[in-house]
Scaffold this motif. Sequence first.
Motif, short mmCIF file in Angstrom:
data_model
loop_
_atom_site.label_atom_id
_atom_site.label_comp_id
_atom_site.label_asym_id
_atom_site.label_seq_id
_atom_site.Cartn_x
_atom_site.Cartn_y
_atom_site.Cartn_z
N ILE A 116 -52.11 -16.69 -14.52
CA ILE A 116 -50.45 -16.86 -14.50
C ILE A 116 -49.84 -16.92 -13.11
N LEU A 117 -50.48 -16.50 -11.96
CA LEU A 117 -50.04 -16.81 -10.88
C LEU A 117 -50.29 -18.04 -10.31
N GLU A 118 -51.62 -18.45 -10.52
CA GLU A 118 -51.77 -19.99 -10.30
C GLU A 118 -50.99 -20.63 -10.83
N THR A 119 -50.76 -20.66 -12.29
CA THR A 119 -50.07 -21.40 -12.81
C THR A 119 -48.76 -21.74 -12.14
N LEU A 120 -47.93 -20.60 -11.91
CA LEU A 120 -46.61 -20.52 -11.67
C LEU A 120 -46.46 -20.74 -9.92
N GLY A 121 -47.72 -21.03 -9.14
CA GLY A 121 -47.53 -21.27 -7.96
C GLY A 121 -47.13 -20.04 -7.07
N LEU A 122 -47.62 -18.70 -7.67
CA LEU A 122 -47.50 -17.61 -6.82
C LEU A 122 -48.43 -16.89 -6.35
N GLN A 123 -49.61 -17.72 -6.54
CA GLN A 123 -50.94 -17.07 -6.05
C GLN A 123 -51.16 -16.89 -4.53
N ASP A 124 -50.23 -17.62 -3.57
CA ASP A 124 -50.44 -17.65 -2.10
C ASP A 124 -49.44 -16.49 -1.73
N HIS A 125 -48.69 -15.93 -2.69
CA HIS A 125 -47.61 -14.91 -2.29
C HIS A 125 -47.98 -13.61 -2.83
N LYS A 126 -48.97 -13.39 -3.46
CA LYS A 126 -49.36 -12.12 -4.26
C LYS A 126 -49.28 -10.96 -3.51
#
Length: 621
Positions: A116-126
Amino acid sequence: MLPNFFILPGEKTILKSVSGCIRSGELTAIMGPSGAGKSTLLNILTGYKTSGMNGSITINGFERNLSQFGKLSCYIMQDNQLHGNLTVEEAMKVATALKLSSTLSRRHKEEVIQEILETLGLQDHKNTLTSNLSGGQKKRLSIALELVNNPPIMFFDEPTSGLDSSSCFQCITLLKSLSRGGRTIICTIHQPSARLFEMFDHLYTLAEGQCVYQGSIQQLVPFLGSLGLVCPSYHNPASFLIEVACGEYGSHVQTLVKAIQNGKHDVQENKPFPDQVEKLNNEEIVKSQNGSGDCKKTAATLIEVVDTVSDKNSKKRDKLERKNAKAKQALLNEESGMKNRYAISEWTQMWIVLRRALLFSRRDWTLMYLRLFAHILVGFLIGALYYDIGNDGAKVLSNLGFLFFNMLFLMYTSMTITILSFPLEMPVLVKEHFNRWYSLRSYYLAITISDLPFQAVFCVMYASIVYYLTSQPYEMFRFGMFISACLLISFVAQSVGLVVGAAMNVQNGVFLAPVMSVPFLLFSGFFVSFDAIPVYLRWITYLSYIRYGFEGTAIATYGYNRTLLKCNQPYCHFKKPHFTLRELDMVDSRFEVDIIALIIIFLVLRIAAFIFLRWKLMSVR
């Protein structure tokens, strides 16, 4: 869905017998001027508002079951109600723990979060605190939290509010991709740009509480043109429709309402325009109204559980679909009749929310470190002011003042911090409870328990400092009694803060709580002895928790046959501790009764706080 209802809240009708249908796999916009009823309509569709209305909402031709519908849908509100003291990854872990079944493995849940984080572009901000995210990132995180359990129906209230043009485009693009996965995406939007407007599949427009257009975006301009309302070239069709609805081109609202049959007619491609509607036979019109025509979709399509990635990445989608097989089956089982309202037990919910609350406290400067500093600082200040007076017979009155100030300080510090912090939790509680993260009982039990250890530690630290510096009797049982009374006063005052915080907002609570405490202070036994109080007012003393606390510390200090106090003066009236208790009318008082009374008041206030919280939760909806 085929909503067909009207609302009568009091004397004002907000929606006037509107109808309509919404399809799965489409991105639907509910649009209209301010005050047209957009938010009211969305609240009714979500089930957020259930009173003050008549009509029906059907799914695939069947009357909606609100309990089952709540398991298949989520409502993402306009304001991003997030806990600022959690990182993105921590927030996602809490969401998966609460929204996914406890039978799923930890590894599976972590893989869902990763996807989900990769899909929504939040992986770098986890690892970023949510309070430090941008507006667009917070919006995406709000969506990510609800995507955890793959809801097939998603509602958004003004998803682009407060975002710049780039973030708006990213947000609508995300919603578009979610709808292409098979979800039903419905959102209110005020006045989108032409670029954003073209991204929607379906439009439902309100004006003066009535439907003035329902259908595809592409058919809007031809539809208006068929009624003599020609949209100027290079003019945003959305803006033009709002201008028409506001009466800038004359009064055309009723014409539009009649043409669209207040939402019963759905303008689609290759479908007749309003001037041709009359040529349809009655059978076709009835079919459309009953949801068997344009609005008909199979149940499998509507309740289909899909993955959380866009169609652009089929490999990730297939991978996630295999990993989510158990979660999909669980959701389908719920839709077909499972009675469990939540994915996990209430006891497990309580522990998850409790761990989250403890993490909040550890990271909250005001709630934790400032309060700790205040207790230590005031402890040494009071210890210096009343230094070494506890065993001096000539300073008994000053020592009684010290005992009373103890109660006052513990009361206000415990009560005020709760009044200030608890109402701020309400928006998040409303969102999470409505979206079925946890039950109210689990939440309340968790927040009730979470602050007790910290308050106990702060109280013991403060009481130990002042007890030693003021030279109260160095006997362990007296010290234990003193600490017990102080702890219970602190806990009861905290309960008062919970009651006030649950029943009122911060502004009213900060003012009214101290005012309401005045009678308890007056009847505490320090200012006026029990015998001097008029008979018709004595009942108030039995409600004063300050009285029980003050009485308990006084008995601990001067009761139980304490030896004579030291005195450097020729005559000390209060050299005998028994005289002090007699002056306070506490000779026959018992410490056990004071403790039991404080425990009862504590339990009653905690129950009252829960009742007020439940009432508040219903009233805001």
